[in-house]
Write an enzyme that holds these catalytic residues in place. Structure first.
Site, mmCIF file in Angstrom:
data_model
loop_
_atom_site.group_PDB
_atom_site.id
_atom_site.type_symbol
_atom_site.label_atom_id
_atom_site.label_comp_id
_atom_site.label_asym_id
_atom_site.label_seq_id
_atom_site.Cartn_x
_atom_site.Cartn_y
_atom_site.Cartn_z
ATOM 1 N N CYS A 85 53.561 -39.215 -4.472
ATOM 2 C CA CYS A 85 53.706 -40.423 -3.668
ATOM 3 C C CYS A 85 53.575 -41.669 -4.553
ATOM 4 O O CYS A 85 54.417 -41.919 -5.402
ATOM 5 C CB CYS A 85 52.713 -40.401 -2.503
ATOM 6 S SG CYS A 85 53.149 -41.572 -1.189
ATOM 7 N N HIS A 181 53.677 -35.213 0.145
ATOM 8 C CA HIS A 181 52.307 -34.780 -0.164
ATOM 9 C C HIS A 181 52.201 -33.249 -0.135
ATOM 10 O O HIS A 181 52.029 -32.653 0.926
ATOM 11 C CB HIS A 181 51.320 -35.392 0.841
ATOM 12 C CG HIS A 181 51.108 -36.850 0.633
ATOM 13 N ND1 HIS A 181 50.142 -37.345 -0.211
ATOM 14 C CD2 HIS A 181 51.758 -37.930 1.142
ATOM 15 C CE1 HIS A 181 50.204 -38.666 -0.223
ATOM 16 N NE2 HIS A 181 51.175 -39.053 0.592
ATOM 17 N N GLU A 183 49.763 -31.495 -1.007
ATOM 18 C CA GLU A 183 48.380 -31.057 -0.779
ATOM 19 C C GLU A 183 48.042 -30.868 0.692
ATOM 20 O O GLU A 183 47.037 -30.228 1.021
ATOM 21 C CB GLU A 183 47.393 -32.051 -1.424
ATOM 22 C CG GLU A 183 47.289 -33.415 -0.757
ATOM 23 C CD GLU A 183 48.343 -34.425 -1.191
ATOM 24 O OE1 GLU A 183 48.129 -35.622 -0.957
ATOM 25 O OE2 GLU A 183 49.397 -34.016 -1.733
#
Length: 525
Positions: A85, A181, A183
């Protein structure tokens, strides 16, 4: 014994709410990592000697003056770099690409990216296939700005309809950027992408696992402590319990635990702590019954912040008194965990407001001449729990809902009295018991009862009575930063209410808290 710190990833934090999640995902893969602020020096990075670097997300705009940048050395260190990001945007801008400010066309939430070029990061990964036969990935986006031109040497790896550079790569230098993202769980293949980066691209071995962490911790404790004695404040909470078990394994009966019963614990909790750690595991425990001392110190005090400070102060006094009786102790053990370390490092910037004072902060007396032992300071909470299981602690104890350090002191609103604590203990025990019976306990993130210092009229038989009110609170949350109130079934709430009012003499009304966070906090005080 393998060196669990030999292979490691450095994560640079630009302020994203997801940054700690990246670290937890890398640890889950089996690789050690540390989280540092973005403005680290070349010397610090060289000293850490990472096998790879991740540039995390952040709320700033790369196009703004004075917004954070990665240290130039990151791109000259000769190790793979992954920008996520904001991390991708600053990588692009710093290496000669361009970033434009988003004007009403950012992407927030679910998106589908189409993979245009093969990349080591996306090797053998797809959620679906496009009409043109290209892999599609379900991802989670959260960005306004976007890369409008990638640096020389990079290729476009993936895009969306509105984001021409959703992923980019320079395979020769092993530099990668993703605008989404990986994660978060909403990015379905995110963990596999991070595995590719940490294990395949950076060449790390997956040595970071509970059994190895315990082995490493025990060896380090033996080396640090030698033949000295250690004292530990054992609360029965997850962190201090795991510290106790690690120390017991490392130094045996050279550990003395001080368990202070402040009268603000849950029903039968003091007895459970003594039974488990004293009788079952055979630890040396000094049990201090200090209920009256805590209640006397709080008499007449209704302010939540003052109550927290009094509870902390009295605990320190008692612990200091008990530690002086352990004349041979040279070390004080504490349950500091990695988020505490990150928070302390981050708080130096002075940007965060004080919402509530943390019960562990404020510390022990300055004249306490003991060395500090903190065997959990590298670990996240989920890692501490896994280690606890490996050490033989019961699952129910390790995975029960969070309980505040000041205990019932902040769940009895206003002034704390023994009568109020006793009623609250009973009501809370019924609520938790019924949650377990209905198989709802593990479906909510936290549940507890609050004592309200107001009397309400009730009808019992032919008579009226004025008795106390309690509120039930249950929330669902991922990170405890935000939370939704749990939509528990009405018949369940009715059953809990009936039991509390019928079985506890002194409570005439039960209410259910339907406030989210924000604007309310999870605890009432």
């Amino acid at each position: 014994m393998s060196n669990i710190h030999e292979h490691k990833i450095l994560i640079l934090d630009f302020g994203s709410q997801y940054t700690q999640l990246i670290a937890r995902r890398i640890r889950e893969i089996g690789v050690y990592c540390e989280l540092w602020a973005w403005d680290v020096s070349e010397e610090q990075i060289r000293g850490f000697a990472p096998n790879g670097i991740i540039l995390a997300g952040g709320p700033e705009s790369v196009t703004a003056d004075n917004s954070p940048r990665a240290p130039e050395y990151v791109f000259n260190a000769g190790v793979p770099v992954l920008g996520i990001c904001y991390g991708m945007q600053t990588m692009s801008e710093q290496l000669g690409g361009k970033v434009i400010q988003g004007v009403g066309e950012g992407e927030f939430g679910y998106a589908q990216v189409e993979v245009q070029t093969e990349s080591a990061l996306f090797k053998a990964i797809e959620d679906a296939v496009s009409e043109t036969g290209k892999p599609l990935l379900d991802v989670w986006m959260s960005h306004g700005d976007k890369v409008s031109e990638i640096p020389d040497g990079f290729v476009t790896v993936a895009n969306t309809e509105t984001c021409p550079f959703a992923a980019m790569a320079n395979e020769d230098k092993k530099f990668y950027g993703v605008q989404f993202h990986p994660e978060v769980t909403h990015t379905r293949q995110g963990k596999r992408m991070l595995e590719h980066f940490a294990l395949d691209i950076c060449g790390c071995d997956a040595n970071w696992k509970p059994s190895s962490i315990i082995e490493d911790a025990v060896e380090r404790l033996k080396k640090q402590i030698g033949d000295d004695e250690v004292i530990l404040g054992l609360s029965g909470g997850v962190d201090s319990s795991v510290v106790a078990m690690l120390l017991h394994r490392a130094i045996g009966d050279k550990l003395t635990c001080v368990f202070v019963d402040n009268g603000l614990l849950r029903l039968n909790e003091a007895q459970q702590v003594m039974d488990m750690f004293g009788d079952h595991f055979g630890l040396n425990i000094i049990h201090v019954d200090a209920e009256n001392r805590f209640l006397d110190a709080m008499a007449g005090e209704a302010d939540p912040e003052s109550k927290r400070k009094i509870i902390g102060h009295v605990f320190v006094e008692i612990f200091d008194e008990e530690s002086k009786k352990c004349a041979n102790a040279k070390w004080l053990a504490q349950g500091t965990i990695y988020p505490d370390v990150i928070e302390s490092a981050g708080s130096a910037t002075g940007k965060a407001h004080v919402i509530k004072s943390h019960h562990n902060v404020g510390g022990l007396p300055d004249d306490m001449e003991l060395g500090l032992v903190e065997p959990l300071r590298e670990l996240f909470k989920d890692e501490v729990r896994k280690i606890g299981l490996e050490l033989g602690l019961p699952y129910d104890m390790l995975y029960r809902h969070p309980f505040p350090g000041p205990g019932l002191g902040v769940r009895v609103l206003g002034e704390v009295k023994k009568e109020y604590c006793d009623l609250l203990r009973l009501a809370d025990a019924i609520f938790i018991e019924e949650l377990h019976k209905a198989d709802l306990y593990n479906k909510v993130s936290q549940a507890f009862t609050v004592f309200l210092p107001v009397r309400s009229v009730g009808v019992m038989g032919d008579g009226r009575k004025y008795d106390w009110v309690v509120s039930l609170r249950a929330v669902e949350t991922i990170d405890f930063m935000t939370a939704h109130w749990a939509h528990l079934p009405y018949d369940f709430l009715g059953r809990v209410s009936n039991r509390i009012i019928n079985e506890i003499d002194g409570i005439s009304r039960v209410v259910y808290d339907i406030s989210g966070k924000p604007p309310a906090t999870i605890e009432w005080e």
